[in-house]
Design a protein around this motif. Sequence first.
Motif, PDB file in Angstrom:
ATOM      1  N   MET A 134      69.950  21.088  72.161  1.00 57.25           N
ATOM      2  CA  MET A 134      68.848  20.259  72.660  1.00 57.25           C
ATOM      3  C   MET A 134      67.769  20.104  71.596  1.00 57.25           C
ATOM      4  SD  MET A 134      68.345  21.336  76.627  1.00 57.25           S
ATOM      5  CE  MET A 134      67.103  20.082  76.872  1.00 57.25           C
ATOM      6  N   ILE A 135      67.464  21.179  70.869  1.00 58.72           N
ATOM      7  CA  ILE A 135      66.439  21.144  69.825  1.00 58.72           C
ATOM      8  C   ILE A 135      66.883  20.221  68.697  1.00 58.72           C
ATOM      9  CG2 ILE A 135      65.296  22.502  68.025  1.00 58.72           C
ATOM     10  CD1 ILE A 135      65.317  24.851  70.042  1.00 58.72           C
ATOM     11  N   LEU A 136      68.150  20.368  68.282  1.00 59.18           N
ATOM     12  CA  LEU A 136      68.677  19.528  67.213  1.00 59.18           C
ATOM     13  C   LEU A 136      68.664  18.069  67.613  1.00 59.18           C
ATOM     14  CD1 LEU A 136      71.685  21.693  65.963  1.00 59.18           C
ATOM     15  CD2 LEU A 136      69.573  21.203  64.728  1.00 59.18           C
ATOM     16  N   ASP A 137      69.050  17.797  68.868  1.00 61.46           N
ATOM     17  CA  ASP A 137      69.074  16.424  69.355  1.00 61.46           C
ATOM     18  C   ASP A 137      67.663  15.845  69.385  1.00 61.46           C
ATOM     19  OD1 ASP A 137      69.232  14.603  72.253  1.00 61.46           O
ATOM     20  OD2 ASP A 137      70.581  14.173  70.595  1.00 61.46           O
ATOM     21  N   ALA A 138      66.701  16.648  69.836  1.00 59.81           N
ATOM     22  CA  ALA A 138      65.309  16.196  69.909  1.00 59.81           C
ATOM     23  C   ALA A 138      64.766  15.905  68.511  1.00 59.81           C
ATOM     24  CB  ALA A 138      64.460  17.261  70.601  1.00 59.81           C
ATOM     25  N   GLU A 139      65.119  16.779  67.543  1.00 62.05           N
ATOM     26  CA  GLU A 139      64.653  16.580  66.170  1.00 62.05           C
ATOM     27  C   GLU A 139      65.252  15.309  65.566  1.00 62.05           C
ATOM     28  OE1 GLU A 139      65.660  20.146  64.108  1.00 62.05           O
ATOM     29  OE2 GLU A 139      63.915  21.254  64.847  1.00 62.05           O
ATOM     30  N   THR A 140      66.533  15.060  65.832  1.00 57.41           N
ATOM     31  CA  THR A 140      67.198  13.860  65.321  1.00 57.41           C
ATOM     32  C   THR A 140      66.568  12.611  65.901  1.00 57.41           C
ATOM     33  OG1 THR A 140      69.283  15.064  65.115  1.00 57.41           O
ATOM     34  CG2 THR A 140      69.412  12.663  65.096  1.00 57.41           C
ATOM     35  N   THR A 141      66.324  12.641  67.212  1.00 56.31           N
ATOM     36  CA  THR A 141      65.722  11.491  67.891  1.00 56.31           C
ATOM     37  C   THR A 141      64.330  11.213  67.347  1.00 56.31           C
ATOM     38  OG1 THR A 141      66.962  11.958  69.918  1.00 56.31           O
ATOM     39  CG2 THR A 141      65.016  10.543  70.125  1.00 56.31           C
ATOM     40  N   GLU A 142      63.545  12.274  67.169  1.00 54.67           N
ATOM     41  CA  GLU A 142      62.182  12.117  66.668  1.00 54.67           C
ATOM     42  C   GLU A 142      62.187  11.561  65.250  1.00 54.67           C
ATOM     43  OE1 GLU A 142      58.304  11.771  66.877  1.00 54.67           O
ATOM     44  OE2 GLU A 142      59.534  12.485  68.552  1.00 54.67           O
ATOM     45  N   GLN A 147      61.404   6.875  61.616  1.00 60.79           N
ATOM     46  CA  GLN A 147      61.942   5.951  60.624  1.00 60.79           C
ATOM     47  C   GLN A 147      61.854   4.504  61.108  1.00 60.79           C
ATOM     48  OE1 GLN A 147      63.159   6.709  57.389  1.00 60.79           O
ATOM     49  NE2 GLN A 147      62.004   8.532  57.968  1.00 60.79           N
ATOM     50  N   ILE A 148      62.164   4.282  62.364  1.00 64.04           N
ATOM     51  CA  ILE A 148      62.107   2.931  62.927  1.00 64.04           C
ATOM     52  C   ILE A 148      60.667   2.430  62.948  1.00 64.04           C
ATOM     53  CG2 ILE A 148      62.386   1.582  65.062  1.00 64.04           C
ATOM     54  CD1 ILE A 148      64.855   3.373  65.648  1.00 64.04           C
ATOM     55  N   GLU A 154      52.206  -3.845  63.218  1.00 62.32           N
ATOM     56  CA  GLU A 154      51.365  -3.276  64.277  1.00 62.32           C
ATOM     57  C   GLU A 154      51.735  -3.855  65.640  1.00 62.32           C
ATOM     58  OE1 GLU A 154      48.890  -0.920  66.228  1.00 62.32           O
ATOM     59  OE2 GLU A 154      49.129  -0.786  64.053  1.00 62.32           O
ATOM     60  N   PHE A 155      51.918  -5.171  65.709  1.00 64.71           N
ATOM     61  CA  PHE A 155      52.280  -5.819  66.972  1.00 64.71           C
ATOM     62  C   PHE A 155      53.661  -5.364  67.445  1.00 64.71           C
ATOM     63  CE2 PHE A 155      54.232  -9.693  69.033  1.00 64.71           C
ATOM     64  CZ  PHE A 155      53.618  -9.506  70.261  1.00 64.71           C
ATOM     65  N   GLU A 156      54.637  -5.332  66.535  1.00 65.86           N
ATOM     66  CA  GLU A 156      55.984  -4.883  66.898  1.00 65.86           C
ATOM     67  C   GLU A 156      55.961  -3.434  67.363  1.00 65.86           C
ATOM     68  OE1 GLU A 156      58.337  -7.750  63.674  1.00 65.86           O
ATOM     69  OE2 GLU A 156      58.030  -5.615  63.256  1.00 65.86           O
ATOM     70  N   LEU A 157      55.114  -2.624  66.756  1.00 65.94           N
ATOM     71  CA  LEU A 157      55.004  -1.215  67.137  1.00 65.94           C
ATOM     72  C   LEU A 157      54.490  -1.081  68.569  1.00 65.94           C
ATOM     73  CD1 LEU A 157      55.278   1.713  66.252  1.00 65.94           C
ATOM     74  CD2 LEU A 157      52.972   1.586  65.309  1.00 65.94           C
ATOM     75  N   GLN A 158      53.494  -1.891  68.924  1.00 64.84           N
ATOM     76  CA  GLN A 158      52.976  -1.866  70.288  1.00 64.84           C
ATOM     77  C   GLN A 158      54.061  -2.277  71.279  1.00 64.84           C
ATOM     78  OE1 GLN A 158      49.544  -4.466  69.912  1.00 64.84           O
ATOM     79  NE2 GLN A 158      48.158  -2.726  69.767  1.00 64.84           N
ATOM     80  N   ARG A 195      68.867  -1.954  63.825  1.00 67.45           N
ATOM     81  CA  ARG A 195      70.247  -1.993  63.330  1.00 67.45           C
ATOM     82  C   ARG A 195      70.290  -1.698  61.822  1.00 67.45           C
ATOM     83  NH1 ARG A 195      70.424  -7.052  66.120  1.00 67.45           N
ATOM     84  NH2 ARG A 195      71.135  -6.794  68.272  1.00 67.45           N
ATOM     85  N   GLU A 196      69.380  -2.300  61.079  1.00 62.54           N
ATOM     86  CA  GLU A 196      69.334  -2.087  59.634  1.00 62.54           C
ATOM     87  C   GLU A 196      69.039  -0.627  59.306  1.00 62.54           C
ATOM     88  OE1 GLU A 196      66.422  -4.855  58.327  1.00 62.54           O
ATOM     89  OE2 GLU A 196      67.765  -6.588  58.405  1.00 62.54           O
ATOM     90  N   LYS A 197      68.120  -0.040  60.045  1.00 60.32           N
ATOM     91  CA  LYS A 197      67.759   1.354  59.804  1.00 60.32           C
ATOM     92  C   LYS A 197      68.914   2.288  60.150  1.00 60.32           C
ATOM     93  CE  LYS A 197      64.567   2.628  58.375  1.00 60.32           C
ATOM     94  NZ  LYS A 197      64.230   3.049  56.995  1.00 60.32           N
ATOM     95  N   LEU A 198      69.643   1.984  61.230  1.00 63.48           N
ATOM     96  CA  LEU A 198      70.793   2.804  61.611  1.00 63.48           C
ATOM     97  C   LEU A 198      71.907   2.712  60.560  1.00 63.48           C
ATOM     98  CD1 LEU A 198      70.980   2.074  65.455  1.00 63.48           C
ATOM     99  CD2 LEU A 198      70.343   4.234  64.357  1.00 63.48           C
ATOM    100  N   LYS A 199      72.084   1.529  59.965  1.00 68.20           N
ATOM    101  CA  LYS A 199      73.098   1.370  58.912  1.00 68.20           C
ATOM    102  C   LYS A 199      72.730   2.223  57.692  1.00 68.20           C
ATOM    103  CE  LYS A 199      74.737  -3.320  59.964  1.00 68.20           C
ATOM    104  NZ  LYS A 199      74.740  -4.743  59.504  1.00 68.20           N
ATOM    105  N   GLU A 200      71.419   2.232  57.374  1.00 67.30           N
ATOM    106  CA  GLU A 200      70.951   3.023  56.227  1.00 67.30           C
ATOM    107  C   GLU A 200      71.211   4.520  56.436  1.00 67.30           C
ATOM    108  OE1 GLU A 200      66.876   2.319  55.419  1.00 67.30           O
ATOM    109  OE2 GLU A 200      67.117   0.132  55.213  1.00 67.30           O
ATOM    110  N   MET A 201      71.051   4.939  57.698  1.00 63.95           N
ATOM    111  CA  MET A 201      71.152   6.366  58.004  1.00 63.95           C
ATOM    112  C   MET A 201      72.582   6.814  58.297  1.00 63.95           C
ATOM    113  SD  MET A 201      67.738   6.665  60.385  1.00 63.95           S
ATOM    114  CE  MET A 201      67.941   8.419  60.680  1.00 63.95           C
TER     115      MET A 201
END
Length: 202
Positions: A134-142, A147-148, A154-158, A195-201
Amino acid sequence: MKYQDLNDYELISYAYENDEEATNILLKKYEPLVASIVIRMMKSCSYIGLEKNDLMQEGLIGLNHALEYFNEQKDISFYTYAKTCIERRVISAIISAKRLKHKLLNESVSLDLEEDNATSDKFLKDNSFNPEEMILDAETTEYLLTQIRSTLTEFELQVFDLMVSSFTYREIADMLDRDKKQIDNAIQRIKTKVREKLKEMS
């Protein structure tokens, strides 16, 4: 000196020098902006249980942050920067309140063990709980979310933060004072960047 005759930049320069009167004039001047943002956002999240005064306090904290960190060299007006800081703070408070409400609803378990015996047995017999995973999963998600967020405007972030907190298109549009098409376009851009960020990672 007549502080009322000074523009925002002049008042801010005095506020930086701990001039309380200049600071108070700026806070008073921008309090209606805080109120308008709070009223607009309250329309779409009144069911969460937040009071107007709570959001006003959050908005004023955002305004104080704007006063403290505004840099006129950034080629942006103080009004725009203050509006962004206020909205960011109010949205953050709304998201936190919504998450807390859902957490309380999801985690509530009847204390009547006879009535809720099946649920109690399930918790007692469940061997699938693995704290390390659970800790590893939480760290990966965070890490992924960080990164995303770093790729978004700023607008996209909101929009992103409200979207992942399960607000509808209409609620997001109302809260950010934009039409649904603008929200939809932002979400499409966000999806492309994710999608682009997931491809990079990968």
